[in-house]
Design a protein around this motif. Structure first.
Motif, PDB file in Angstrom:
ATOM      1  N   PHE A  91       0.683  -1.171  -0.093  1.00 29.11           N
ATOM      2  CA  PHE A  91       0.036   0.010  -0.040  1.00 29.11           C
ATOM      3  C   PHE A  91       0.944   1.364  -0.018  1.00 29.11           C
ATOM      4  O   PHE A  91       0.697   2.166  -0.544  1.00 29.11           O
ATOM      5  N   PRO A  92       2.033   1.529   0.839  1.00 27.72           N
ATOM      6  CA  PRO A  92       2.793   2.843   1.116  1.00 27.72           C
ATOM      7  C   PRO A  92       3.407   2.858  -0.607  1.00 27.72           C
ATOM      8  O   PRO A  92       3.614   3.951  -0.960  1.00 27.72           O
ATOM      9  N   LEU A  93       3.866   1.760  -1.270  1.00 25.15           N
ATOM     10  CA  LEU A  93       4.441   1.921  -2.450  1.00 25.15           C
ATOM     11  C   LEU A  93       3.271   2.697  -3.626  1.00 25.15           C
ATOM     12  O   LEU A  93       3.553   3.454  -4.231  1.00 25.15           O
ATOM     13  N   ILE A  94       2.319   1.965  -3.342  1.00 23.28           N
ATOM     14  CA  ILE A  94       0.926   2.370  -4.305  1.00 23.28           C
ATOM     15  C   ILE A  94       0.733   3.479  -4.099  1.00 23.28           C
ATOM     16  O   ILE A  94       0.591   4.469  -5.202  1.00 23.28           O
ATOM     17  N   GLN A  95       0.569   4.169  -2.972  1.00 20.92           N
ATOM     18  CA  GLN A  95       0.104   5.276  -2.617  1.00 20.92           C
ATOM     19  C   GLN A  95       1.024   6.595  -2.814  1.00 20.92           C
ATOM     20  O   GLN A  95       0.685   7.524  -3.313  1.00 20.92           O
ATOM     21  N   ALA A  96       2.351   6.125  -2.601  1.00 18.45           N
ATOM     22  CA  ALA A  96       3.337   6.925  -3.068  1.00 18.45           C
ATOM     23  C   ALA A  96       3.282   7.438  -4.459  1.00 18.45           C
ATOM     24  O   ALA A  96       3.403   8.282  -4.884  1.00 18.45           O
ATOM     25  N   ASP A  97       3.355   6.377  -5.467  1.00 12.89           N
ATOM     26  CA  ASP A  97       3.161   6.467  -6.714  1.00 12.89           C
ATOM     27  C   ASP A  97       2.046   7.455  -7.185  1.00 12.89           C
ATOM     28  O   ASP A  97       2.032   7.869  -8.126  1.00 12.89           O
ATOM     29  N   ALA A  98       0.911   7.207  -6.166  1.00 18.27           N
ATOM     30  CA  ALA A  98      -0.401   7.907  -6.809  1.00 18.27           C
ATOM     31  C   ALA A  98      -0.149   9.402  -6.336  1.00 18.27           C
ATOM     32  O   ALA A  98      -0.523  10.326  -7.311  1.00 18.27           O
ATOM     33  N   MET A  99       0.353   9.703  -5.358  1.00 17.47           N
ATOM     34  CA  MET A  99       0.512  11.089  -4.811  1.00 17.47           C
ATOM     35  C   MET A  99       1.449  11.887  -5.676  1.00 17.47           C
ATOM     36  O   MET A  99       1.202  13.056  -5.861  1.00 17.47           O
ATOM     37  N   VAL A 100       2.474  11.048  -6.625  1.00 21.68           N
ATOM     38  CA  VAL A 100       3.049  11.884  -7.418  1.00 21.68           C
ATOM     39  C   VAL A 100       2.275  12.745  -8.514  1.00 21.68           C
ATOM     40  O   VAL A 100       2.620  13.702  -8.964  1.00 21.68           O
ATOM     41  N   SER A 101       1.266  12.155  -8.814  1.00 19.76           N
ATOM     42  CA  SER A 101       0.425  12.652  -9.691  1.00 19.76           C
ATOM     43  C   SER A 101      -0.711  13.258  -9.245  1.00 19.76           C
ATOM     44  O   SER A 101      -2.115  13.135  -9.917  1.00 19.76           O
ATOM     45  N   ASP A 102      -0.826  13.484  -7.844  1.00 19.94           N
ATOM     46  CA  ASP A 102      -2.181  13.947  -7.000  1.00 19.94           C
ATOM     47  C   ASP A 102      -3.145  13.190  -7.482  1.00 19.94           C
ATOM     48  O   ASP A 102      -4.329  13.664  -7.897  1.00 19.94           O
ATOM     49  N   LYS A 103      -3.044  11.897  -7.128  1.00 18.12           N
ATOM     50  CA  LYS A 103      -4.209  11.012  -7.166  1.00 18.12           C
ATOM     51  C   LYS A 103      -4.092  10.161  -5.823  1.00 18.12           C
ATOM     52  O   LYS A 103      -3.186  10.307  -5.059  1.00 18.12           O
ATOM     53  N   TYR A 104      -5.355   9.553  -5.496  1.00 17.94           N
ATOM     54  CA  TYR A 104      -5.323   8.850  -4.284  1.00 17.94           C
ATOM     55  C   TYR A 104      -5.752   7.427  -4.422  1.00 17.94           C
ATOM     56  O   TYR A 104      -6.256   6.863  -5.276  1.00 17.94           O
ATOM     57  N   VAL A 105      -5.181   6.814  -3.267  1.00 18.74           N
ATOM     58  CA  VAL A 105      -5.769   5.330  -3.273  1.00 18.74           C
ATOM     59  C   VAL A 105      -6.692   4.891  -1.857  1.00 18.74           C
ATOM     60  O   VAL A 105      -6.084   5.515  -0.684  1.00 18.74           O
ATOM     61  N   ILE A 106      -7.622   4.235  -1.817  1.00 14.77           N
ATOM     62  CA  ILE A 106      -8.442   3.889  -0.681  1.00 14.77           C
ATOM     63  C   ILE A 106      -8.446   2.602  -0.537  1.00 14.77           C
ATOM     64  O   ILE A 106      -8.624   1.826  -1.628  1.00 14.77           O
TER      65      ILE A 106
END
Length: 801
Positions: free
Chosen positions: A664-679
């Motif tokens: 989850f931290p890896l996926i969340q970090a990748d999402a935040m780079v492009s200003d997106k989110y993961v639930i």
């Protein structure tokens, strides 16, 4: 001299006195004569009678104002001084002219004439009847004529005569009971021509919607004088000539000056009899016009009296025609009844309503029951010792009513030999020769009852077979209504469409399922009915997206349809085809990966050595770029190798939630780079056999695909949950969804919609799922796409190759 004169005066004086007295008397007489003449003239002018006098030399000297001005419409100055014969020729009716001239000539020769009748034409075109007395005074050389207006008397006499003629014609028509319709109409037309003083005419019958006239008959004189080559018998009312105005206007129509211009005239064809006057009359039956009668070329103007006479005559003719038709229909009806009664295969009898005795029976009755007419006629059923018979049903009320009509009452009846039969009894109250009777009709259904019982058994067998088969079966009638459905079909409609059988039976398929219209199901059903050929096809429901295999068998009564759900089979076939492609590509990858990686490793090593030398220091960035691209190519080969079926899998009992928490931290970090989110929504799930490395790759591939479909500020949802006996991993995005034309290509290697994609991510996911005995499916639409990976909860190792 003086003496002589005086003596002469004395002698003349008495004579002068007498002369003066005579003169005065004459003056008085002249005054009296003038007074008498004035009184006589006043009397004559005030008299309603006509007065004419003149000399025997033939000239008119006096005519009274009543006759001249009031009756004829002329001033006396236009007539006084005119010769008698010239006056006669100018004012006397043409038909009376010859006779009047002879009478005037006789009077001028001293012959007295009494009660002489003739007609005078008035200035307005009308004519008047007069009765004359002509008195010549030969010694005085004068001729006196006194006339009385008898027009009303003549008209009354004419009406009486016309009424007598019409009644005589109607009597004759009533006596023409054996005459044909044409003979009746021909006679009526000739009488109509006589009554109206016409020269020609015709009679035509109007159809029910008053659009056509069928010519019945022309007058004899018209047929002789008409030189038309083509004489039509049927005329369209809207396009016909002026005679049809009586129908178009629905009232009698008269035109007395046919030669004058008239906007209603349409002309007549070449060879048609010339017309001077025309009268056409519509004859009504209730509110409907049934006949049009037309007459023409009367010497006198047509008037209301002519309309009245023609209408009454034609109405009488129509009543006679109706009565004749009714008599003929009655005769034919009785004839048909007798034929039908005796020729009918049904058992028929006529029974007196008052006493229940048989009046007659047909041949079927005699033949099937075994009684002859002598045994039957005049008897009631009880006298024949029949335990149950028709009059028992009628009298005792075994479902029937004596004084009412009954239909299809099922009864048992016996023959003379005691055999019991079953029949349907119908009764009708009828009048025969003024006597109320019951017409009994029995349709023997003994054989039909046996057949129906056998048919019920056969239908039950068929129904049992249809109910036992696993395929769904439905039947439609020719109006596309459901008429039968077996239990398998009922289960499908209840389970898939949530519709019960009783809600569909009797309903139209296209009304119940409007989305079916226009599909291949709709076209194939109609093709089977039209061409009467059996058909096989596959169909995807627009409601559920489920696939069905359908067999259609048409018949004259409708359509029989067998179908089964092949959605799972289609999915398996699709998955097998996809896996076959992946296997082929994996085998290729396994075969060539080693041969490609060896030279790539050599190249990478030399690039590292050369990059460390001083003389290539300025090209350091280029060497690093080449090494990165070689590493990228190597990673693609690694993904390519993941498609291989022969890859060794390291299964362990793991929990999917633990792997997700780690990633989850890896996926969340990748999402935040492009200003997106993961639930992340993790529910309690059991441990299952997993290869952690491969599952990590599967999760990362699905997550990255979901993130790449989002716009800035949006999010994906990663969820786990237990669905029956399956652990489900779902990845949901809020993108635009997958276009329909790309759905079939999802999971195919090297298919991608990304600018820099390899098209191997989803293909690798499908391969990983297959090695874990898991399945991947997805839902997509305008609101986004959700991928589902379903793992079996069994801990048995799968596909360890």
């Amino acid at each position: 001299m003086d003496y002589d004169n005086k003596s002469r005066e004395q002698q003349l004086t008495p004579e002068l006195v007498k002369l003066r007295q005579s003169y005065e008397q004459l003056q008085k007489e002249i005054v009296n004569c003038r007074k008498t003449e004035e009184e006589f003239t006043t009397f004559i002018n005030l008299s309603p009678d006509a007065f004419i006098f003149g000399g025997l030399d033939g000239n008119i000297k006096y005519i009274n104002l009543v006759f001249c001005k009031t009756i004829l419409g002329y001033d006396p100055e236009e007539i006084i001084g005119v010769p008698f014969l010239k006056f006669v020729k100018r004012f006397v009716h043409y038909d009376d002219l010859k006779m009047t001239i002879n009478v005037v000539k006789d009077a001028l020769n001293g012959v007295i004439t009494n009660n002489f009748e003739n007609r005078y034409v008035c200035k307005d075109g009308s004519y008047k009847w007069f009765e004359w007395t002509l008195t010549p005074l030969v010694e005085k050389g004068l001729l006196y004529a006194v006339g009385r207006d008898i027009t009303e008397k003549k008209l009354t006499e004419g009406k009486l005569l016309l009424n007598q003629l019409r009644l005589k014609a109607l009597v004759k028509l009533n006596q023409m009971s054996k005459a044909t319709l044409k003979e009746i109409s021909e006679f009526a037309l000739e009488e109509a021509i006589k009554l109206t003083g016409s020269d020609i005419g015709f009679i035509g019958f109007i159809n029910e919607n008053e659009s056509l006239m069928t010519l019945s008959t022309w007058s004899k004189r018209a047929m002789k004088r008409c030189s038309m080559n083509d004489k039509p018998e049927v005329f369209q009312i809207k396009n016909s000539g002026i005679w049809a105005e009586a129908v178009r206007q629905r009232c009698p129509f008269i035109i007395n000056e046919f030669k004058n211009d008239n906007p209603l005239k349409k002309g007549y064809p070449k060879g048609h009899v010339p017309l001077t006057r025309l009268m056409s009359v519509p004859i009504f039956d209730g509110k409907q016009i049934v006949i049009i009668a037309a007459v023409a070329n009367s010497k006198e103007n047509y008037n209301d009296s002519d309309i009245h006479q023609l209408t009454l005559l034609m109405e009488g003719m129509w009543k006679i025609i109706q009565r004749k038709n009714a008599d003929e229909m009655l005769r034919l009806s009785e004839e048909r009844f007798n034929i039908a009664f005796n020729a009918s295969p049904s058992i028929m009898a006529i029974i007196s309503l008052s006493d229940g005795k048989y009046i007659d029976a047909n041949e079927s009755w005699i033949h099937k029951l075994g009684y002859n007419r002598a045994e039957l006629i005049g008897k009631v059923a009880r006298e024949l010792n029949l335990p149950i018979h028709l009059d028992n049903v009628i009298n005792k009320g075994e479902g029937g009513r004596r004084n009412e009509n009954n239909y299809n009452i099922e009864i048992n009846y016996y023959t003379k030999m005691g055999e019991m039969h079953t029949g349907l009894l119908s009764t009708e109250i009828v009048d025969i020769s003024g006597k109320r009777c019951i017409l009994c009709v029995v349709q023997d259904i003994t054989e039909r009852k046996k057949f129906e019982e056998e048919l019920v058994k056969a239908n039950q067998k068929i129904s049992n077979i249809l109910q036992s088969i696993t395929d769904a079966f439905v039947a439609f009638d020719n109006n596309w209504k459901y008429i039968y459905m077996n239990s398998a079909g009922e289960n499908i409609f209840a389970r898939v469409y949530e519709i019960r059988k009783r809600s569909l039976l009797g309903k139209n398929i296209w009304e119940q399922f409007p989305l079916f219209v226009g599909t291949n199901l709709y076209h194939e059903f109609h093709r089977a009915i039209t061409e009467q050929i059996p058909l096989y096809f596959e169909f995807t429901s627009p409601y559920t997206k489920l696939n069905y295999e359908i067999n259609v068998y048409p018949s004259p009564e409708g359509l029989s349809v067998y179908f089964r759900d092949i959605t799972e089979r289609k999915n398996v076939e699709k998955e097998m085809a996809r896996l076959a492609k992946l296997n082929l590509i994996g085998e290729m990858a396994a075969g060539i990966a080693h041969e490609i990686r060896n030279p790539m490793t050599t190249v990478r090593g030399f690039l590292q050595l050369l990059g460390q030398k001083e003389k290539y220091h300025q090209d350091k960035e280029h060497f690093n770029l080449m090494i990165e691209e070689l590493d990228r190519a190597n990673s693609i080969i690694t993904e390519f190798l993941s498609l291989s079926k022969t890859r060794i899998v390291d299964f362990k009992i793991l929990n999917l939630n633990n792997i997700l928490n780690t990633l989850f931290p890896l996926i969340q970090a990748d999402a935040m780079v492009s200003d997106k989110y993961v639930i992340l929504e993790l529910n309690e799930i059991p441990d299952i056999l997993l290869d952690e490395k491969e599952i990590r790759q599967l999760i990362l591939n699905l997550s990255l695909n979901g993130l790449e479909s989002l716009c800035t500020g949006e999010y994906i949802t990663i969820k786990t949950y237990l669905d029956r006996s399956e652990v489900v991993l779902s990845v949901q995005d809020r993108g635009k969804g997958i276009p329909d034309e790309m759905l079939e290509k999802i999971g195919i290697p090297f298919f991608t919609t990304k600018d820099n994609g390899t098209g191997l991510g989803l293909a690798a996911c499908y391969s990983i799922a297959a090695r874990h005995n898991a399945t991947i499916d997805f839902d997509t639409g305008p609101g986004g796409t959700t991928f589902y990976v379903r793992f079996k909860t069994s801990t048995e190792k799968v596909d360890l190759v």
